[in-house]
Design an enzyme around this catalytic site. Structure first.
Site, PDB file in Angstrom:
ATOM      1  N   ASP A  71       2.058  -0.281   5.653  1.00  0.00           N
ATOM      2  CA  ASP A  71       1.363  -1.716   6.061  1.00  0.00           C
ATOM      3  C   ASP A  71       2.013  -2.757   5.038  1.00  0.00           C
ATOM      4  O   ASP A  71       1.872  -2.943   3.820  1.00  0.00           O
ATOM      5  CB  ASP A  71      -0.107  -1.519   5.703  1.00  0.00           C
ATOM      6  CG  ASP A  71      -0.618  -3.002   5.520  1.00  0.00           C
ATOM      7  OD1 ASP A  71      -0.078  -4.035   6.367  1.00  0.00           O
ATOM      8  OD2 ASP A  71      -2.028  -3.077   5.473  1.00  0.00           O
TER       9      ASP A  71
ATOM     10  N   LYS B  12       0.792 -14.590   7.914  1.00  0.00           N
ATOM     11  CA  LYS B  12       0.979 -14.722   6.643  1.00  0.00           C
ATOM     12  C   LYS B  12       2.313 -14.655   6.132  1.00  0.00           C
ATOM     13  O   LYS B  12       2.514 -14.874   4.866  1.00  0.00           O
ATOM     14  CB  LYS B  12       0.516 -13.214   5.827  1.00  0.00           C
ATOM     15  CG  LYS B  12      -0.915 -12.860   6.147  1.00  0.00           C
ATOM     16  CD  LYS B  12      -1.291 -11.406   5.751  1.00  0.00           C
ATOM     17  CE  LYS B  12      -2.541 -10.829   6.170  1.00  0.00           C
ATOM     18  NZ  LYS B  12      -3.695 -11.452   5.514  1.00  0.00           N
TER      19      LYS B  12
ATOM     20  N   CYS C 150     -11.577  -7.815   1.726  1.00  0.00           N
ATOM     21  CA  CYS C 150     -11.243  -6.533   3.048  1.00  0.00           C
ATOM     22  C   CYS C 150     -10.843  -5.429   2.053  1.00  0.00           C
ATOM     23  O   CYS C 150     -10.160  -4.425   2.732  1.00  0.00           O
ATOM     24  CB  CYS C 150     -10.362  -6.956   4.081  1.00  0.00           C
ATOM     25  SG  CYS C 150     -11.188  -8.339   5.218  1.00  0.00           S
TER      26      CYS C 150
ATOM     27  N   HIS D 119      -6.201  -2.100   2.530  1.00  0.00           N
ATOM     28  CA  HIS D 119      -6.785  -2.995   3.341  1.00  0.00           C
ATOM     29  C   HIS D 119      -7.844  -2.214   4.463  1.00  0.00           C
ATOM     30  O   HIS D 119      -7.498  -1.443   4.954  1.00  0.00           O
ATOM     31  CB  HIS D 119      -6.013  -3.888   4.017  1.00  0.00           C
ATOM     32  CG  HIS D 119      -6.492  -5.306   4.852  1.00  0.00           C
ATOM     33  ND1 HIS D 119      -7.168  -5.227   6.166  1.00  0.00           N
ATOM     34  CD2 HIS D 119      -6.776  -6.336   4.320  1.00  0.00           C
ATOM     35  CE1 HIS D 119      -7.684  -6.373   6.277  1.00  0.00           C
ATOM     36  NE2 HIS D 119      -7.152  -7.214   5.251  1.00  0.00           N
TER      37      HIS D 119
ATOM     38  N   GLN E  71       1.617  -7.614   3.242  1.00  0.00           N
ATOM     39  CA  GLN E  71       1.630  -8.714   1.913  1.00  0.00           C
ATOM     40  C   GLN E  71       2.935  -8.310   1.432  1.00  0.00           C
ATOM     41  O   GLN E  71       3.410  -9.146   0.168  1.00  0.00           O
ATOM     42  CB  GLN E  71       0.740  -8.106   0.952  1.00  0.00           C
ATOM     43  CG  GLN E  71      -0.873  -8.368   1.469  1.00  0.00           C
ATOM     44  CD  GLN E  71      -1.159  -9.708   1.617  1.00  0.00           C
ATOM     45  OE1 GLN E  71      -0.333 -10.702   1.220  1.00  0.00           O
ATOM     46  NE2 GLN E  71      -2.312 -10.178   2.099  1.00  0.00           N
TER      47      GLN E  71
HETATM   48  C1  LIG Z   1      -2.486  -5.494   2.974  1.00  0.00           C
HETATM   49  C2  LIG Z   1      -3.130  -5.966   4.388  1.00  0.00           C
HETATM   50  N1  LIG Z   1      -3.036  -5.173   5.435  1.00  0.00           N
HETATM   51  C3  LIG Z   1      -3.620  -5.659   6.503  1.00  0.00           C
HETATM   52  C4  LIG Z   1      -4.228  -7.002   6.741  1.00  0.00           C
HETATM   53  C5  LIG Z   1      -4.582  -7.289   7.943  1.00  0.00           C
HETATM   54  O1  LIG Z   1      -4.054  -8.471   8.408  1.00  0.00           O
HETATM   55  P1  LIG Z   1      -4.389  -9.156   9.854  1.00  0.00           P
HETATM   56  O2  LIG Z   1      -5.823  -9.669   9.450  1.00  0.00           O
HETATM   57  O3  LIG Z   1      -3.592 -10.401   9.872  1.00  0.00           O
HETATM   58  O4  LIG Z   1      -4.393  -8.199  10.691  1.00  0.00           O
HETATM   59  C6  LIG Z   1      -4.265  -7.730   5.469  1.00  0.00           C
HETATM   60  C7  LIG Z   1      -4.701  -9.236   5.499  1.00  0.00           C
HETATM   61  O5  LIG Z   1      -5.189  -9.522   4.983  1.00  0.00           O
HETATM   62  C8  LIG Z   1      -3.560  -7.325   4.329  1.00  0.00           C
HETATM   63  O6  LIG Z   1      -3.672  -8.157   3.249  1.00  0.00           O
END
Ligand SMILES: Cc1ncc(COP(=O)(O)O)c(C=O)c1O
Lengths: 453, 134
Positions: free
Chosen positions: A244, A270, A411, A167, A247
């Site tokens: 990270d 999420k 993203c 991401h 998900q």
């Molecule tokens: C794998 C992953 N990392 C990071 C993020 C970033 O999350 P946030 O926008 O809540 O900071 C997302 C959100 O779509 C994600 O799917």
């Protein structure tokens, strides 16, 4: 008890010419004989989404005579009533700032806030609640590590290893850091089914990177990475590991102790929590050695005009008044998930994913499905393309049927470059998702195809 | 679902007018919509009298962005720049004639915004520019 809403739409598989669907690599997706049908899922599914749905007020809302088929949980999850109530309760009955008031309300607010930290710590298998830093979201958690640990420990010529799956929030902060430090980024590629190429990872580890940062679960194509093995190998090569977990935490059991990583980031919103909630977990000794992130109130021990000593962890990283309500809401969310049981949550979503991949492959002629086939390393994120129809048109038209999906690059632009698609359509699931949602998706896609044919 | 995209829009999407390139264009402008990855390259020939002689576009995108580029290029071919200057964002939306949700505005307006940038130096735009249409 009937676990799934019956589908009243047309049978998506009936009377259609089944074209051979392709995965990202162009290989045929097998119609696994072990893919359960909706009735079988209703029988074996450990969760009862019809019961669960009663906990989510949004399903009381009418969308033209039906409920919303919400298939965008990877963007943000729906919120159960217990979370809404916890936020309201703080705002209506326990309002005060935390760690300050020498009065009952202040102590209540502090107890709720710190109680949420304790719950989050237990939920992700942390040994110590002081290892949980409340942040706004996964993005802030990763930026915090880059700006503190990263700035102190990454120098000219050092390497950070990332992957093609990341991401943007686990890419851009590192780009910013290496530009400042004159360091390097390397990337583990994916194979044609969307799995990380482990030989390439091992080769990159031989260059002795300082840090490896990768996603637990891909929000683009649903790959579940073998975190523990990758962590072990990184440690043997002398690297620290940031995972990270945005998900993963909402969808499967996660234990940072078992994963043995060094940093773990996730977003509360999420995981059934409110927006503005999220957490960074890190080993205590790392947190203690890291310089603070922002300066201000709360993160200090003593302040003089020309010098300051910092608070203990994790408060050292929580400058200013935090989003108290959101943190308390996240505490309620993880308690709700614990009540469901994360093994059951994963079991439910695993069945739905197998069902969805099968229903799309056989119900939507010519569809391209991205990511690994259904199995142990596939999460409930299903990205796809229809021939000759742009994903934005797909999403706009499905919206007419109250089917909510995401369209775009989610993203993950580098991943989409790798897939050779400017954009994909994406359906993603949560604890409240049903086979009926997927049937409505497939029926909607059939209509889109008819319109564009 | 069927009433959302008029047949005319789908027709422009399937068979876009003026799709292709010009050999020696006077103006080339690229536009993109980073949100959805839509891309557009607009090419124009403007003659001595300041009339849009030839126009072509390439790129890929959704039905709305492709249809709007197809319609807009039809509209400006043969038009003096003084007339082109009067084309506003709302005109493009009106010509599409379908309900455009806020999330899709960028798709619908990619072609006209690219045209505006292409002719920045030659045209004093008369209609509203970058603001969102009412
Ligand atoms: C794998 C992953 N990392 C990071 C993020 C970033 O999350 P946030 O926008 O809540 O900071 C997302 C959100 O779509 C994600 O799917």
């Amino acid at each position: 008890m009937v676990a799934y809403l019956p589908s009243d739409g047309p049978d998506p598989v009936a009377d259609c010419d089944v074209a051979v669907p392709r995965t990202g690599s162009g290989t045929a997706l097998e119609a696994g004989p072990d893919v359960p049908d909706a009735a079988e899922i209703a029988r074996i599914d450990p969760l009862d989404p019809l019961v669960i749905r009663r906990d989510f007020p949004i399903f009381e809302r009418d969308f033209g005579g039906r409920t919303v088929a919400y298939l965008d949980s990877a963007a943000t999850s729906l919120k159960p009533r217990v979370v809404v109530d916890a936020v309201n309760d703080y705002n209506t009955r326990h309002t005060a700032n935390v760690h300050r008031g020498i009065y009952a309300l202040g102590e209540e607010a502090t107890a709720l806030y710190e109680g949420a930290r304790e719950r989050v710590a237990r939920f992700i298998g942390a040994r110590d609640r002081h290892e949980i830093v409340f942040v706004r979201n996964a993005t802030e958690a990763i930026n915090l590590v880059a700006a503190t640990w990263g700035r102190r420990n990454i120098g000219a010529g050092d390497t950070i290893v990332l992957t093609e799956l990341e991401h943007h929030s686990n890419l851009v902060p590192w780009q910013m850091l290496i530009q400042e430090k004159d360091a390097d980024l390397e990337f583990v590629p994916i194979d044609d089914e969307g799995r990380l190429v482990q030989e390439s990872y091992d080769a990159l580890l031989r260059t002795h990177p300082k840090l490896v940062a990768f996603t637990h679960v891909s929000n683009g194509i649903g790959t579940i990475n073998p975190v523990r093995e990758m962590v072990d190998r990184a440690h043997r090569a002398g690297a620290l590991v940031l995972v990270d977990g945005a998900q993963a935490v909402p969808h499967m059991p996660v234990s940072v102790a078992e994963l043995d990583c060094d940093f773990y980031a996730f977003s509360g919103h999420k995981a059934l929590g409110p927006t503005g909630s999220g957490a960074l977990w890190a080993r205590r000794e790392l947190l203690e050695a890291m310089p603070p992130y922002m300066g201000g109130g709360e993160m200090i021990r003593e302040v003089h005009l020309r010098s300051t000593t910092y608070n203990d962890v994790p408060w050292k990283f929580e400058a200013g008044t935090p989003d108290i309500a959101a943190a308390i809401g996240l505490g309620a969310a993880v308690e709700y998930l614990v009540g469901l049981g994360m093994d059951r949550v994963r079991g439910h979503e695993r069945l739905l994913t197998a069902y969805a991949l099968d229903a799309l492959a056989h119900g939507v002629p010519g569809v391209t499905l991205h990511g690994p086939r259904a199995g142990d390393d596939r999460a409930g994120v299903v990205s796809f393309n229809l021939p000759g129809v742009h994903p934005h048109d797909v999403a706009t038209l499905l919206d007419r049927e109250a089917v909510a999906i995401r369209a775009g690059h989610h993203c993950t632009q580098p991943l989409h470059e790798r897939l050779g698609e400017a954009a994909t359509a994406r359906a993603s699931f949560g604890v409240y998702s049903t086979t009926d949602d997927i049937d409505r998706l497939v029926a909607g896609l059939r209509k889109v195809q008819a319109l564009f044919s | 679902m069927d009433d959302l995209y008029r047949a005319e829009i789908l027709e422009h999407y399937r068979h876009p007018h003026n799709f292709g390139t010009l050999e020696h264009p006077d103006v080339v402008q690229e536009g993109s919509n980073p949100l959805c990855g839509d891309r557009l390259t607009l090419m124009l020939d403007v003659d001595e009298q300041g009339v849009v002689d030839e126009v072509a576009f390439t790129g890929r995108g959704c039905a709305i962005s492709q249809a709007s580029a197809s319609m807009l290029t039809d509209r400006i071919r043969g038009l003096p720049l003084a007339e082109v200057a009067k084309i506003g964002r709302q005109d493009v939306l009106d010509e599409l004639g379908i309900e455009i949700s806020p999330a899709r505005l960028k798709c619908a307006l990619l072609s006209v915004d690219t045209l505006r940038r292409a002719l920045e130096d030659r045209v004093a735009w008369q209609a509203e520019t970058e603001e969102e249409p009412a």
